[in-house]
Design a protein around this motif. Structure first.
Motif, PDB file in Angstrom:
ATOM      1  N   ALA A 226       0.836  -1.206   0.000  1.00  0.00           N
ATOM      2  CA  ALA A 226       0.000   0.000   0.000  1.00  0.00           C
ATOM      3  C   ALA A 226       0.866   1.250   0.000  1.00  0.00           C
ATOM      4  O   ALA A 226       0.592   2.230  -0.709  1.00  0.00           O
ATOM      5  N   LEU A 227       1.946   1.209   0.787  1.00  0.00           N
ATOM      6  CA  LEU A 227       2.857   2.357   0.861  1.00  0.00           C
ATOM      7  C   LEU A 227       3.587   2.562  -0.462  1.00  0.00           C
ATOM      8  O   LEU A 227       3.832   3.705  -0.881  1.00  0.00           O
ATOM      9  N   GLY A 228       3.919   1.477  -1.149  1.00  0.00           N
ATOM     10  CA  GLY A 228       4.517   1.591  -2.483  1.00  0.00           C
ATOM     11  C   GLY A 228       3.562   2.240  -3.461  1.00  0.00           C
ATOM     12  O   GLY A 228       3.968   3.072  -4.291  1.00  0.00           O
ATOM     13  N   ALA A 229       2.283   1.886  -3.357  1.00  0.00           N
ATOM     14  CA  ALA A 229       1.261   2.497  -4.221  1.00  0.00           C
ATOM     15  C   ALA A 229       1.120   3.987  -3.929  1.00  0.00           C
ATOM     16  O   ALA A 229       0.987   4.812  -4.851  1.00  0.00           O
ATOM     17  N   ILE A 230       1.181   4.350  -2.658  1.00  0.00           N
ATOM     18  CA  ILE A 230       1.091   5.767  -2.279  1.00  0.00           C
ATOM     19  C   ILE A 230       2.267   6.559  -2.861  1.00  0.00           C
ATOM     20  O   ILE A 230       2.092   7.669  -3.381  1.00  0.00           O
ATOM     21  N   GLU A 231       3.472   5.971  -2.793  1.00  0.00           N
ATOM     22  CA  GLU A 231       4.644   6.642  -3.373  1.00  0.00           C
ATOM     23  C   GLU A 231       4.458   6.857  -4.872  1.00  0.00           C
ATOM     24  O   GLU A 231       4.826   7.916  -5.410  1.00  0.00           O
ATOM     25  N   ALA A 232       3.890   5.874  -5.554  1.00  0.00           N
ATOM     26  CA  ALA A 232       3.658   5.995  -6.999  1.00  0.00           C
ATOM     27  C   ALA A 232       2.647   7.089  -7.303  1.00  0.00           C
ATOM     28  O   ALA A 232       2.814   7.866  -8.261  1.00  0.00           O
ATOM     29  N   ILE A 233       1.613   7.158  -6.493  1.00  0.00           N
ATOM     30  CA  ILE A 233       0.581   8.184  -6.688  1.00  0.00           C
ATOM     31  C   ILE A 233       1.173   9.578  -6.498  1.00  0.00           C
ATOM     32  O   ILE A 233       0.943  10.491  -7.308  1.00  0.00           O
ATOM     33  N   LYS A 234       1.968   9.735  -5.455  1.00  0.00           N
ATOM     34  CA  LYS A 234       2.618  11.030  -5.213  1.00  0.00           C
ATOM     35  C   LYS A 234       3.598  11.360  -6.335  1.00  0.00           C
ATOM     36  O   LYS A 234       3.690  12.514  -6.777  1.00  0.00           O
ATOM     37  N   GLY A 235       4.337  10.342  -6.787  1.00  0.00           N
ATOM     38  CA  GLY A 235       5.301  10.552  -7.867  1.00  0.00           C
ATOM     39  C   GLY A 235       4.656  10.979  -9.162  1.00  0.00           C
ATOM     40  O   GLY A 235       5.272  11.668  -9.983  1.00  0.00           O
ATOM     41  N   ALA A 236       3.404  10.579  -9.334  1.00  0.00           N
ATOM     42  CA  ALA A 236       2.666  10.952 -10.550  1.00  0.00           C
ATOM     43  C   ALA A 236       2.012  12.324 -10.418  1.00  0.00           C
ATOM     44  O   ALA A 236       1.319  12.788 -11.338  1.00  0.00           O
ATOM     45  N   GLY A 237       2.230  12.970  -9.265  1.00  0.00           N
ATOM     46  CA  GLY A 237       1.655  14.300  -9.055  1.00  0.00           C
ATOM     47  C   GLY A 237       0.175  14.285  -8.743  1.00  0.00           C
ATOM     48  O   GLY A 237      -0.514  15.306  -8.905  1.00  0.00           O
ATOM     49  N   LEU A 238      -0.341  13.143  -8.275  1.00  0.00           N
ATOM     50  CA  LEU A 238      -1.770  13.013  -7.975  1.00  0.00           C
ATOM     51  C   LEU A 238      -2.013  13.162  -6.477  1.00  0.00           C
ATOM     52  O   LEU A 238      -1.105  12.979  -5.655  1.00  0.00           O
ATOM     53  N   GLU A 239      -3.236  13.459  -6.098  1.00  0.00           N
ATOM     54  CA  GLU A 239      -3.614  13.617  -4.701  1.00  0.00           C
ATOM     55  C   GLU A 239      -3.929  12.246  -4.100  1.00  0.00           C
ATOM     56  O   GLU A 239      -4.842  11.565  -4.565  1.00  0.00           O
ATOM     57  N   ASP A 253       5.252   2.890   9.245  1.00  0.00           N
ATOM     58  CA  ASP A 253       5.008   3.890   8.189  1.00  0.00           C
ATOM     59  C   ASP A 253       3.531   3.937   7.806  1.00  0.00           C
ATOM     60  O   ASP A 253       3.006   5.004   7.443  1.00  0.00           O
ATOM     61  N   ALA A 254       2.860   2.801   7.876  1.00  0.00           N
ATOM     62  CA  ALA A 254       1.428   2.783   7.572  1.00  0.00           C
ATOM     63  C   ALA A 254       0.641   3.513   8.662  1.00  0.00           C
ATOM     64  O   ALA A 254      -0.334   4.214   8.368  1.00  0.00           O
ATOM     65  N   ILE A 255       1.067   3.363   9.904  1.00  0.00           N
ATOM     66  CA  ILE A 255       0.391   4.078  10.990  1.00  0.00           C
ATOM     67  C   ILE A 255       0.563   5.586  10.817  1.00  0.00           C
ATOM     68  O   ILE A 255      -0.390   6.363  11.003  1.00  0.00           O
ATOM     69  N   PHE A 256       1.762   6.013  10.405  1.00  0.00           N
ATOM     70  CA  PHE A 256       1.963   7.437  10.104  1.00  0.00           C
ATOM     71  C   PHE A 256       1.039   7.882   8.969  1.00  0.00           C
ATOM     72  O   PHE A 256       0.465   8.976   9.004  1.00  0.00           O
ATOM     73  N   ALA A 257       0.890   7.023   7.948  1.00  0.00           N
ATOM     74  CA  ALA A 257       0.026   7.353   6.812  1.00  0.00           C
ATOM     75  C   ALA A 257      -1.437   7.440   7.236  1.00  0.00           C
ATOM     76  O   ALA A 257      -2.199   8.259   6.715  1.00  0.00           O
ATOM     77  N   VAL A 258      -1.830   6.603   8.202  1.00  0.00           N
ATOM     78  CA  VAL A 258      -3.188   6.692   8.754  1.00  0.00           C
ATOM     79  C   VAL A 258      -3.371   8.035   9.451  1.00  0.00           C
ATOM     80  O   VAL A 258      -4.394   8.707   9.281  1.00  0.00           O
ATOM     81  N   GLN A 259      -2.362   8.437  10.221  1.00  0.00           N
ATOM     82  CA  GLN A 259      -2.431   9.736  10.899  1.00  0.00           C
ATOM     83  C   GLN A 259      -2.571  10.878   9.907  1.00  0.00           C
ATOM     84  O   GLN A 259      -3.234  11.886  10.193  1.00  0.00           O
ATOM     85  N   MET A 263      -4.440   6.488   4.187  1.00  0.00           N
ATOM     86  CA  MET A 263      -4.824   5.089   3.998  1.00  0.00           C
ATOM     87  C   MET A 263      -5.482   4.541   5.257  1.00  0.00           C
ATOM     88  O   MET A 263      -5.509   5.197   6.301  1.00  0.00           O
ATOM     89  N   VAL A 264      -5.998   3.338   5.127  1.00  0.00           N
ATOM     90  CA  VAL A 264      -6.489   2.555   6.263  1.00  0.00           C
ATOM     91  C   VAL A 264      -5.542   1.377   6.446  1.00  0.00           C
ATOM     92  O   VAL A 264      -5.079   0.792   5.464  1.00  0.00           O
TER      93      VAL A 264
END
Length: 334
Positions: A226-239, A253-259, A263-264
């Motif tokens: 999931a975190l790899g997918a988030i990095e890809a989304i950010k890298g593509a300039g998407l929200e 890192d996932a708990i930080f992302a939840v904060q 993500m869930v």
């Protein structure tokens, strides 16, 4: 002469008694076969093993093996553990079928074997200490689909093919999707990234280009992906917030992302799985004299019963990571 014989007899008896006592006090040797050691979740399991009270007080000695994500390596490591006279084996298996050999070999050697975290397609183990992966997969998919209001397109990033996590979390994913109703959710892509953040990132990058503007949700069968997918989304300039994303494990890192609201995550309790496994291993070796030493039995007292260490399956509950409990979970790892 008779007096000397009695003294010699008493001395011999005392010596034998002391030897027997020393033998009883020999530490229990436990081989822990992990499928691989790169991911944080597995490292949390190793940390939990080292912090088990029986290990810390010297009642047990653990040897942790790195299976290098290869079931054949794990099978070979089981052979080594058996040959070096381990007292018990704990295995976190890579493959649902191939690693059944570990159970077979341990049974032949009359060594208790406890399966932890992942599952094996056999009931011949001494016990298994796991979480319900079908339920975990259902819970993460449900979180994604609820944010999507059960309508739109998703991609599913799977665990290693043939592993129980991929099989059973996939079942849970499919169950949640089916509950949305026919034609409501379309699965655009479904491929493995082998539990790896590094593999998930380029996979998601390709999907974002291939299905430009069409992906609404990401169901990743673990947090790293999931975190790899988030990095890809950010890298593509998407929200990131324009996607519904979920994973399983509750890594830091996932708990930080939840904060951050990105993500869930569904927490799989690495500490409870490993410490519970060690308690079962100790009970299997030492018998009725052993009482569980981990705090997990009190932690989950309303959901998890010790039952004298004789159950074949112990199921560790899932916990949904929220903004409210996130910091508490992180603090527990310090």
């Amino acid at each position: 002469m008779k007096k000397m014989t009695k003294i010699a007899t008493l001395t011999t008896a005392l010596l034998m008694s002391n030897m027997a006592l020393a033998a009883k006090e020999e530490p229990v040797k436990i081989a822990i076969l992990m499928y691989g050691m790169k991911a944080e979740f597995v490292q949390l399991m190793e940390k939990a093993a080292k912090e088990h009270p029986a290990v810390k007080d010297g009642e047990a000695i653990i040897t942790v093996y790195d299976g290098r994500y290869d079931p054949m390596v794990q099978n070979n490591q089981a052979e080594t553990a058996i040959q070096t006279k381990t007292d018990a084996i704990i295995i976190n298996p890579m493959d649902y079928e191939a690693n059944i050999d570990v159970v077979t070999m341990a049974n032949e050697a009359k060594i208790p074997v406890i399966v932890t975290n992942a599952r094996l397609n056999t009931d011949k183990m001494t016990a298994e200490v796991v979480s319900d992966d079908v339920l975990g997969g259902y819970m993460e998919a449900k979180a994604v689909l609820e944010k999507m209001n059960c309508e739109g397109n998703v991609v599913i990033i799977e665990g290693p093919k043939g592993g129980s996590g991929e099989i059973q979390r996939g079942e849970g994913n499919d169950k949640a999707i089916a509950e949305c109703g026919p034609g409501k959710i379309k699965v655009l892509e479904r491929k493995t990234a082998n539990w790896s953040r590094a593999e998930a990132m380029p996979l998601m990058e390709n999907w974002l280009q291939k299905h430009r503007g069409k992906i609404n949700g990401v169901i990743a069968q673990n947090d790293e992906m999931a975190l790899g997918a988030i990095e890809a989304i950010k890298g593509a300039g998407l929200e990131v917030n324009s996607f519904a994303i979920a994973g399983v494990d509750g890594v830091s890192d996932a708990i930080f992302a939840v904060q951050d609201g990105e993500m869930v995550s569904i927490l799989q309790d690495a500490n409870a799985q490993m410490q519970g496994s060690i308690d079962i291993a100790m009970k299997s070796v030492k018998g009725d004299s052993y009482q569980p030493k981990s705090a997990i039995w009190k932690q989950y007292a309303d959901q998890l019963q010790w039952n004298d260490g004789k159950d074949q399956r112990y199921q560790i509950p899932w916990t949904v990571v929220t903004k409210e409990n996130a910091q508490q979970l992180l603090d527990a790892r310090k």
